[in-house]
Design a protein around this motif. Structure first.
Motif, PDB file in Angstrom:
ATOM      1  N   THR A 103      -4.708  -5.790  -1.475  1.00  0.00           N
ATOM      2  CA  THR A 103      -5.027  -5.565   0.001  1.00  0.00           C
ATOM      3  C   THR A 103      -6.399  -4.687   0.079  1.00  0.00           C
ATOM      4  OG1 THR A 103      -3.875  -3.471  -0.572  1.00  0.00           O
ATOM      5  CG2 THR A 103      -2.674  -4.897   0.746  1.00  0.00           C
ATOM      6  N   GLY A 104      -7.173  -4.912  -1.036  1.00  0.00           N
ATOM      7  CA  GLY A 104      -8.756  -4.570  -0.980  1.00  0.00           C
ATOM      8  C   GLY A 104      -9.272  -3.109  -1.194  1.00  0.00           C
ATOM      9  N   LYS A 105      -8.219  -2.387  -1.892  1.00  0.00           N
ATOM     10  CA  LYS A 105      -8.464  -0.883  -1.921  1.00  0.00           C
ATOM     11  C   LYS A 105      -9.623  -0.773  -3.025  1.00  0.00           C
ATOM     12  CE  LYS A 105      -4.794   2.209  -0.321  1.00  0.00           C
ATOM     13  NZ  LYS A 105      -3.995   3.289  -0.616  1.00  0.00           N
TER      14      LYS A 105
ATOM     15  N   ASP B 267       0.551  -1.343  -0.013  1.00  0.00           N
ATOM     16  CA  ASP B 267      -0.078   0.152  -0.103  1.00  0.00           C
ATOM     17  C   ASP B 267       0.679   1.249  -0.013  1.00  0.00           C
ATOM     18  OD1 ASP B 267      -2.400  -1.137  -0.078  1.00  0.00           O
ATOM     19  OD2 ASP B 267      -2.813  -1.244   2.170  1.00  0.00           O
TER      20      ASP B 267
ATOM     21  N   ASN C 141     -13.011  -2.266  -1.668  1.00  0.00           N
ATOM     22  CA  ASN C 141     -13.728  -1.350  -0.504  1.00  0.00           C
ATOM     23  C   ASN C 141     -14.400  -0.212  -1.548  1.00  0.00           C
ATOM     24  OD1 ASN C 141     -14.427  -0.026   1.800  1.00  0.00           O
ATOM     25  ND2 ASN C 141     -12.611   1.354   1.349  1.00  0.00           N
TER      26      ASN C 141
ATOM     27  N   PHE D  53     -13.636 -11.357   2.278  1.00  0.00           N
ATOM     28  CA  PHE D  53     -12.376 -11.771   1.484  1.00  0.00           C
ATOM     29  C   PHE D  53     -12.097 -13.279   1.695  1.00  0.00           C
ATOM     30  CE2 PHE D  53     -11.660  -7.244   2.644  1.00  0.00           C
ATOM     31  CZ  PHE D  53     -11.333  -6.741   1.476  1.00  0.00           C
TER      32      PHE D  53
ATOM     33  N   ALA E 206      -5.726  -7.222   3.837  1.00  0.00           N
ATOM     34  CA  ALA E 206      -7.026  -6.660   3.338  1.00  0.00           C
ATOM     35  C   ALA E 206      -8.077  -6.995   4.562  1.00  0.00           C
ATOM     36  CB  ALA E 206      -7.529  -7.396   1.997  1.00  0.00           C
TER      37      ALA E 206
ATOM     38  N   LYS F 263      -7.266  -4.401   7.461  1.00  0.00           N
ATOM     39  CA  LYS F 263      -7.924  -3.155   7.222  1.00  0.00           C
ATOM     40  C   LYS F 263      -9.397  -2.966   7.174  1.00  0.00           C
ATOM     41  CE  LYS F 263      -6.122  -1.241   3.336  1.00  0.00           C
ATOM     42  NZ  LYS F 263      -5.639  -1.435   1.886  1.00  0.00           N
TER      43      LYS F 263
ATOM     44  N   CYS G 263      -7.620  -9.205  -5.252  1.00  0.00           N
ATOM     45  CA  CYS G 263      -7.944  -7.959  -5.036  1.00  0.00           C
ATOM     46  C   CYS G 263      -6.940  -7.341  -4.074  1.00  0.00           C
ATOM     47  CB  CYS G 263      -9.353  -8.243  -3.953  1.00  0.00           C
ATOM     48  SG  CYS G 263      -8.621  -9.509  -2.716  1.00  0.00           S
TER      49      CYS G 263
END
Length: 255
Positions: A49-51, A13, A54, A88, A76, A79, A47
């Motif tokens: 870390t999922g930014k 990130d 989200n 996830f 992910a 966070k 995905c």
């Protein structure tokens, strides 16, 4: 020497903190709304870390993020553990099976380019087809061959400064033009504020670049209808100055 291992995932990130996810999300949202009425569920493949995952929940969707790297999934979950309508799963996208069907599959930040063989590309599209509802859509981006060959970018340097660390990523690109592939060797160097080396490690990311005609052929083979292609940074058809291309396609029915 694999991809997205523990150490790389911890700093991922930070490496991309200047990336304008919000701008890209707004374009993706616009494209989806133009071509799909009232979607409810989205699977975000690769995905990380999922930014993106989200942001996509802002479309009032139930979003499931999927990634092969257990370390990225852990980041992910950490966070977004309190985020509603977002979950996830750790799985290889080419092997993923689900009884749950989705209206949208997203595969952003060049996930397709990590599929370096024709067989892997077909597996990718087959998985997407199997888990989509009738007339569901897939939106994905990849390294755009004319742009890659024009821009080249053989070696790259990135530095990120935080309150406690100076992070340097040195990238050496090894070209395999017969296979439309580049192996990016990322050397990561983590220094403290006194410039003492705390950690260093190497990851190799094998990336394939494609032209649009190849993508159209693979979509047709795997029962998708090609809808549109744009450079995500300009919202226009990609050119020789475009490193990446974003494609939207729809699952065919009654094949």
């Amino acid at each position: 020497m694999g991809s997205f291992n523990k150490s790389y995932s911890e700093y991922y990130d930070l490496l991309y903190k200047k990336k304008d996810y919000q701008k890209e999300y707004l374009l993706i949202k616009k494209l989806i709304k133009k071509n799909l009425n009232r979607p409810k569920k989205l699977l975000d493949m690769g995905c990380g870390t999922g930014k993106y995952s989200n942001l996509l929940t802002k479309m009032k969707l139930k979003v499931v993020g999927l990634d092969k790297s257990n370390f990225m999934i852990k980041e992910a979950k950490k966070k977004f553990k309190r985020k509603k309508n977002l979950s996830f799963i750790q799985s290889d996208l080419k092997k993923f099976r689900s009884n749950e069907k989705f209206d949208i599959v997203s595969a952003l930040f060049h996930i397709l380019s990590y599929q370096t063989t024709n067989k892997d590309v077909d597996k990718f599209f087959k998985t997407c087809h199997n888990i989509l509802n009738p007339k569901g859509v897939i939106i994905f981006d990849f390294w755009f061959k004319p742009g890659v060959l024009n821009l080249k970018q053989p070696n790259k340097f990135r530095k990120v400064t935080t309150k406690i660390n100076n992070i340097i990523r040195l990238t050496t690109s090894n070209w395999f033009k017969k296979h439309d592939r580049i192996d990016d060797v990322h050397e990561m160097l983590i220094f403290d504020k006194k410039n003492k080396l705390k950690k260093n490690f190497i990851e190799t990311h094998k990336m394939r670049y494609f032209d649009v005609s190849f993508i159209k052929t693979k979509l047709k083979k795997n029962n998708f209808q090609f809808l549109s292609c744009v450079d995500i940074s300009t919202n226009r058809f990609p050119t020789q100055n475009s490193w990446g291309a974003l494609v939207l396609a729809k699952k065919k029915v009654n094949e």
